[in-house]
Scaffold this motif. Structure first.
Motif, mmCIF file in Angstrom:
data_model
loop_
_atom_site.group_PDB
_atom_site.id
_atom_site.type_symbol
_atom_site.label_atom_id
_atom_site.label_comp_id
_atom_site.label_asym_id
_atom_site.label_seq_id
_atom_site.Cartn_x
_atom_site.Cartn_y
_atom_site.Cartn_z
ATOM 1 N N ARG A 1 2.232 -12.475 -14.658
ATOM 2 C CA ARG A 1 2.267 -10.918 -14.759
ATOM 3 C C ARG A 1 1.279 -10.356 -15.945
ATOM 4 N NH1 ARG A 1 7.052 -7.930 -13.698
ATOM 5 N NH2 ARG A 1 6.591 -6.586 -15.216
ATOM 6 N N GLY A 2 1.070 -11.073 -16.852
ATOM 7 C CA GLY A 2 0.213 -10.405 -17.990
ATOM 8 C C GLY A 2 -1.081 -10.098 -17.544
ATOM 9 N N GLN A 3 -1.617 -10.799 -16.528
ATOM 10 C CA GLN A 3 -3.390 -10.542 -16.089
ATOM 11 C C GLN A 3 -3.053 -9.156 -15.407
ATOM 12 O OE1 GLN A 3 -6.113 -12.508 -15.955
ATOM 13 N NE2 GLN A 3 -4.812 -13.593 -17.881
ATOM 14 N N GLU B 1 -1.040 -6.732 -16.139
ATOM 15 C CA GLU B 1 -0.734 -5.803 -17.142
ATOM 16 C C GLU B 1 -1.717 -5.532 -18.161
ATOM 17 O OE1 GLU B 1 2.794 -7.073 -19.070
ATOM 18 O OE2 GLU B 1 4.231 -6.420 -17.602
ATOM 19 N N ALA B 2 -2.719 -6.496 -18.464
ATOM 20 C CA ALA B 2 -4.001 -6.368 -19.024
ATOM 21 C C ALA B 2 -4.880 -5.387 -18.425
ATOM 22 C CB ALA B 2 -4.541 -7.629 -19.273
#
Lengths: 246, 277
Positions: free
Chosen positions: B175-177, B179-180
């Motif tokens: 998910r962080g990808q 979000e970033a």
């Protein structure tokens, strides 16, 4: 202090499953101010931070960033351009070199040319102390180096505000300092920063204000040396006694 | 192993070194051994026993091209259909999610052969009936093109399987990808295009490759709906010459060569797109 650049007004956040993560949080952050948010896990501090650039939606209240209310998709993208975010798990783009990580958004969002974007990227890599890593891939770097690249990537967008979500929590102890040094430098340059972190040393050295959150509310706010040494609330004392023991 | 055996291995290794995917320093692995064995057996049969084997190859060769054409055309279209279906399955919009889920579940529950029969026999009748109802001359005289109907049927079916592969691939990216990417100001499509898909693509490459090979084999089903592919040409030859043993062995060998080579191409693509670490 100067005029406020972030206004958080009575924000409520309910997660699916009924968890009331933010219970009417209000907070004004001034231009150039460095605010450190501490609190136990589950207190809502990361959620609050993520609400500032709308990675998390909130159910009630409003947040105004640099005069723009976060409501429409266009608004949100515009605000995100000007708000840099640094994550606990770095979130570098694994399929791209360090240089490409830093130039990608510059090219497609800021519409900068390749050479201009690369020039900015390289100067930022000098600033975070790893100019020699430009052509490496994230997987080839240490955690501390990756986090510094992540900071450079956010700075490349020339943000007005930088948000840090536990930037050193995933790092080995000897790498924490290299990241904090970069953040300290940023604070001294006058960047507006909101930092969720338990690094008391950084808070004392750089922050104008420290905030303790618990159970979705702001419990206490004060200059860091006062909050950490002579807190007025019992809850703050409790929390600090646990954190400062080691 | 004798000296001559060592030399043979070395010589073969040298030749393989010029072929992508087979490194010169590596020994011949079982897979390449099988490819070579299959080609040698096929060529040997054709050279030393041209009647019937060379005659079979000559007769079915146009069918080979039809098989390759249908497989490649379907595969390319399936990649697009699967992307759309996969994004639909990840959509937060309940209508888009519902439609794509219905599509996937429907298609996966019906045998491919039945679907192909439906597209070839039933679909044109529906068009003609519609034409009669609304008095549209072009639709009344509509005739199904077997190859086109076969490709449509295949894309419809494999698109559903591909959707699930895309969905799983996209979900495997942390998910962080996303979000970033979003926190840098990218919109959903920019984040997908520049950050998520390039990484998801590497994840789904092996299953996509498997789909292509499965597709190549399943393409033999189109022989039922009058497409003159490799299988149908084999059947024509066999029934005209009364030699099923030789014909079907040769058809099997030809399919084997196609699938083994495809598997190697897939491996090679995986290798050149691997993320450096």
């Amino acid at each position: 202090m100067a005029e406020s650049i972030i206004q958080i007004q009575n924000v409520h956040k309910h997660f699916k499953g009924g968890i009331h993560a933010l219970k009417g949080v209000s907070l004004d952050i001034a231009k150039g101010e460095v605010v450190v948010i501490v609190g136990p896990s589950g207190s809502g501090k990361s959620t609050l931070l993520r609400c500032i650039n709308r990675l998390e939606e909130y159910n009630e209240g409003q947040i105004i960033v640099d005069g723009v209310t976060l409501d429409t998709a266009a608004n949100i993208n515009a605000v995100r351009r000007d708000v840099g975010m640094v994550f606990q798990s770095f979130n570098l783009f694994g399929h791209m070199s360090v240089l490409d990580n830093i130039t990608l958004a510059q090219k497609i969002i800021r519409k900068r040319g390749k050479s201009e974007a690369e020039e900015i990227a390289r100067s930022l890599l000098v600033k975070v102390g790893i100019p020699e890593k430009a052509n490496f891939f994230p997987g080839q770097l240490s955690g501390g180096q990756q986090q510094r690249v992540a900071i450079a990537r956010a700075l490349a967008m020339s943000p007005k505000i930088m948000l840090f979500d536990e930037p050193t929590s995933a790092l080995d102890p000897e790498m924490i300092k290299e990241v904090l040094d970069v953040m300290l430098g940023l604070a001294q340059d006058g960047m507006t920063m909101v930092v969720v972190s338990h690094e008391m040393g950084f808070a004392k050295a750089a922050a104008h204000r420290a905030i303790l959150m618990d159970a979705g509310q702001i419990v206490e706010e004060a200059p860091p040396d006062i909050l950490f040494s002579t807190p007025s609330q019992e809850r703050t004392r409790q929390f600090l006694s646990k954190v400062l023991r080691h | 192993m004798g000296v001559s055996g060592q030399n043979l291995k070395k010589a073969a290794g040298k030749i393989l070194g010029t072929i992508p995917g087979a490194e010169p320093e590596s020994q011949i692995d079982a897979w390449w051994g099988l490819v070579i064995l299959t080609i040698v057996v096929t060529a040997g049969l054709a050279i030393f026993s041209p009647d019937p084997y060379w005659r079979i190859i000559a007769f079915v060769s146009d069918g080979i091209w039809v098989t390759i054409k249908i497989s490649v055309a379907t595969f390319v279209l399936t990649l697009v259909a699967g992307l759309i279906g996969g994004l639909g399955r990840l959509s937060k919009n309940p209508i888009i999610f519902g439609v794509s889920t219905l599509y996937v579940e429907l298609v996966r529950g019906v045998p491919l052969l039945v679907q192909l029969l439906w597209w070839y026999f039933a679909f044109p009748q529906i068009i003609q009936t519609l034409g009669r109802t609304f008095q549209i001359q072009a639709l009344i005289t509509y005739q199904a093109n077997p190859e086109l109907m076969a490709i449509i049927g295949f894309v419809f079916c494999y698109g559903a399987y591909m959707s699930e592969i895309y969905r799983a691939g996209i979900q495997s990216i942390p998910r962080g990808q996303m979000e970033a990417a979003r926190s840098l100001g990218m919109n959903y499509f920019q984040a997908m295009r520049y950050v998520i898909m390039p990484q998801a693509f590497r994840v789904i490459l092996p299953p996509i490759g498997n789909e292509f090979i499965a597709l190549l084999k399943d393409s033999s089903l189109v022989s039922v709906v009058t497409v003159t592919d490799l299988t149908r040409r084999g059947r024509e030859f066999s029934s005209a010459n009364f030699n099923p043993i030789e014909t079907w062995m040769m058809v099997a060998l030809l399919y084997l060569i196609l699938t083994l080579i495809s598997a190697r191409i897939v491996q090679w693509v995986e290798k050149i797109t691997r993320i450096e670490r």
